[in-house]
Design a protein around this motif. Sequence first.
Motif, mmCIF file in Angstrom:
data_model
loop_
_atom_site.group_PDB
_atom_site.id
_atom_site.type_symbol
_atom_site.label_atom_id
_atom_site.label_comp_id
_atom_site.label_asym_id
_atom_site.label_seq_id
_atom_site.Cartn_x
_atom_site.Cartn_y
_atom_site.Cartn_z
ATOM 1 N N SER A 59 44.220 27.105 -32.472
ATOM 2 C CA SER A 59 44.048 25.656 -31.780
ATOM 3 C C SER A 59 42.878 24.788 -32.605
ATOM 4 O O SER A 59 41.869 25.182 -32.693
ATOM 5 C CB SER A 59 43.508 26.119 -30.151
ATOM 6 O OG SER A 59 43.397 24.877 -29.547
ATOM 7 N N GLY A 60 43.652 23.694 -33.136
ATOM 8 C CA GLY A 60 42.657 22.847 -33.817
ATOM 9 C C GLY A 60 42.419 23.703 -35.042
ATOM 10 O O GLY A 60 42.994 24.224 -35.741
ATOM 11 N N GLU A 122 37.251 29.874 -21.424
ATOM 12 C CA GLU A 122 37.351 29.769 -22.812
ATOM 13 C C GLU A 122 38.388 31.045 -23.236
ATOM 14 O O GLU A 122 38.997 31.145 -24.350
ATOM 15 C CB GLU A 122 36.244 30.081 -23.590
ATOM 16 C CG GLU A 122 35.215 31.093 -23.283
ATOM 17 C CD GLU A 122 33.618 30.889 -24.050
ATOM 18 O OE1 GLU A 122 33.425 29.850 -24.704
ATOM 19 O OE2 GLU A 122 32.873 31.765 -23.926
ATOM 20 N N LYS A 123 38.192 32.330 -22.624
ATOM 21 C CA LYS A 123 39.040 33.274 -23.145
ATOM 22 C C LYS A 123 40.580 32.903 -22.662
ATOM 23 O O LYS A 123 41.553 33.050 -23.589
ATOM 24 C CB LYS A 123 38.681 34.595 -22.111
ATOM 25 C CG LYS A 123 37.277 34.976 -22.742
ATOM 26 C CD LYS A 123 36.858 36.386 -21.813
ATOM 27 C CE LYS A 123 37.789 37.672 -22.024
ATOM 28 N NZ LYS A 123 37.039 38.650 -21.392
ATOM 29 N N GLY A 126 41.976 30.813 -25.392
ATOM 30 C CA GLY A 126 42.318 31.699 -26.564
ATOM 31 C C GLY A 126 43.599 32.342 -26.520
ATOM 32 O O GLY A 126 44.172 32.628 -27.417
ATOM 33 N N LEU A 127 43.745 32.926 -25.317
ATOM 34 C CA LEU A 127 45.152 33.839 -25.007
ATOM 35 C C LEU A 127 46.077 32.846 -24.861
ATOM 36 O O LEU A 127 47.176 33.303 -25.310
ATOM 37 C CB LEU A 127 44.856 34.561 -23.674
ATOM 38 C CG LEU A 127 43.819 35.684 -23.745
ATOM 39 C CD1 LEU A 127 43.405 36.421 -22.193
ATOM 40 C CD2 LEU A 127 44.192 36.751 -24.748
ATOM 41 N N ARG A 128 45.718 31.631 -24.408
ATOM 42 C CA ARG A 128 46.989 30.609 -24.507
ATOM 43 C C ARG A 128 47.383 30.317 -26.173
ATOM 44 O O ARG A 128 48.589 30.468 -26.093
ATOM 45 C CB ARG A 128 46.693 29.383 -23.695
ATOM 46 C CG ARG A 128 47.558 28.402 -23.513
ATOM 47 C CD ARG A 128 47.080 26.789 -23.301
ATOM 48 N NE ARG A 128 46.528 26.547 -24.543
ATOM 49 C CZ ARG A 128 47.329 26.103 -25.595
ATOM 50 N NH1 ARG A 128 48.334 26.020 -25.637
ATOM 51 N NH2 ARG A 128 46.470 25.576 -26.638
ATOM 52 N N ALA A 129 46.554 30.248 -26.878
ATOM 53 C CA ALA A 129 46.796 29.647 -28.165
ATOM 54 C C ALA A 129 47.514 30.800 -28.757
ATOM 55 O O ALA A 129 48.599 30.728 -29.704
ATOM 56 C CB ALA A 129 45.530 29.680 -28.965
ATOM 57 N N VAL A 155 38.333 38.478 -26.813
ATOM 58 C CA VAL A 155 38.947 37.305 -27.613
ATOM 59 C C VAL A 155 37.976 36.875 -28.476
ATOM 60 O O VAL A 155 36.861 36.727 -28.034
ATOM 61 C CB VAL A 155 39.541 36.402 -26.628
ATOM 62 C CG1 VAL A 155 39.995 35.059 -27.433
ATOM 63 C CG2 VAL A 155 40.459 36.735 -25.807
ATOM 64 N N LEU A 156 38.232 36.882 -29.741
ATOM 65 C CA LEU A 156 37.243 36.493 -31.037
ATOM 66 C C LEU A 156 37.589 35.072 -31.012
ATOM 67 O O LEU A 156 38.943 34.805 -31.371
ATOM 68 C CB LEU A 156 37.171 37.346 -31.994
ATOM 69 C CG LEU A 156 37.024 38.940 -31.668
ATOM 70 C CD1 LEU A 156 36.855 39.836 -32.916
ATOM 71 C CD2 LEU A 156 35.525 39.029 -31.190
ATOM 72 N N ALA A 157 36.889 34.100 -31.560
ATOM 73 C CA ALA A 157 37.215 32.809 -32.330
ATOM 74 C C ALA A 157 36.429 32.910 -33.626
ATOM 75 O O ALA A 157 35.484 32.981 -33.700
ATOM 76 C CB ALA A 157 36.724 31.719 -31.203
ATOM 77 N N LEU A 158 37.405 32.561 -34.560
ATOM 78 C CA LEU A 158 37.173 32.254 -35.967
ATOM 79 C C LEU A 158 37.289 30.979 -36.559
ATOM 80 O O LEU A 158 38.213 30.433 -36.352
ATOM 81 C CB LEU A 158 37.858 33.411 -36.830
ATOM 82 C CG LEU A 158 37.574 33.381 -38.379
ATOM 83 C CD1 LEU A 158 36.004 33.823 -38.642
ATOM 84 C CD2 LEU A 158 38.433 34.282 -38.949
#
Length: 215
Positions: A59-60, A122-123, A126-129, A155-158
């Motif tokens: 996402s973005g 926010e989780k 992330g799961l939607r993406a 859920v990790l965001a990188l």
Amino acid sequence: MSSTPLSSTDRTRLGRYRNERSRTDRSALYEILDEARICHLGVVVDGSPRVIPTGYGRSGDTLYLHGSTGASSLLAGPSQDICVTVTHLDGIVLARSLFHHSVNYRSAVIYGTPHRLIGDDEKLEGLRAITESLAPGQWDLARRPTPKELAATTVLALSLREASVKVRQGPPSDDAEDHALDVWAGVLPVRQVFGDPVPDPALRPGIPVPPHLTG
């Protein structure tokens, strides 16, 4: 962000074939990530390297990874730099000489320290993406996670800030003298396509395949 050039760091700067195969447009990175479904997550767990194939979503300028709260690879991720790779195999390049056999491919490598998402909102983002990456349209059809299910999911965001893209396309690069050999040379294309949906044996009668899975 798609017009922003990719970073150039010691880790992302290509060595061999830098001029021919590197891509500096961020849009090339997005295209590779958005077309793939599986990445490989590289992380060190208890002092040993571990590479895990896993689904992901973008996402973005953020890549999302998820798994069980008990997954050691995800538990170790936020405490260190990780490496995520995505590769498309587009063709087997058959040359006249074995030395010049190759593959056509598009690949991306991302480095960074991910952060663990804590809040439910926010989780869910992330799961939607991730869901929309695997099967676009599925997020709006299926039941959303319950609070208990969210609590059991990491859920990790990188960030995609530090990344490189490498691409090889085209015919074989044989030596000129080998063109006289009576050996067929060219490219054997490789493609990954979706097949027809296969229903769950427990599916109730009368439930049709949703349009987003047949288009």
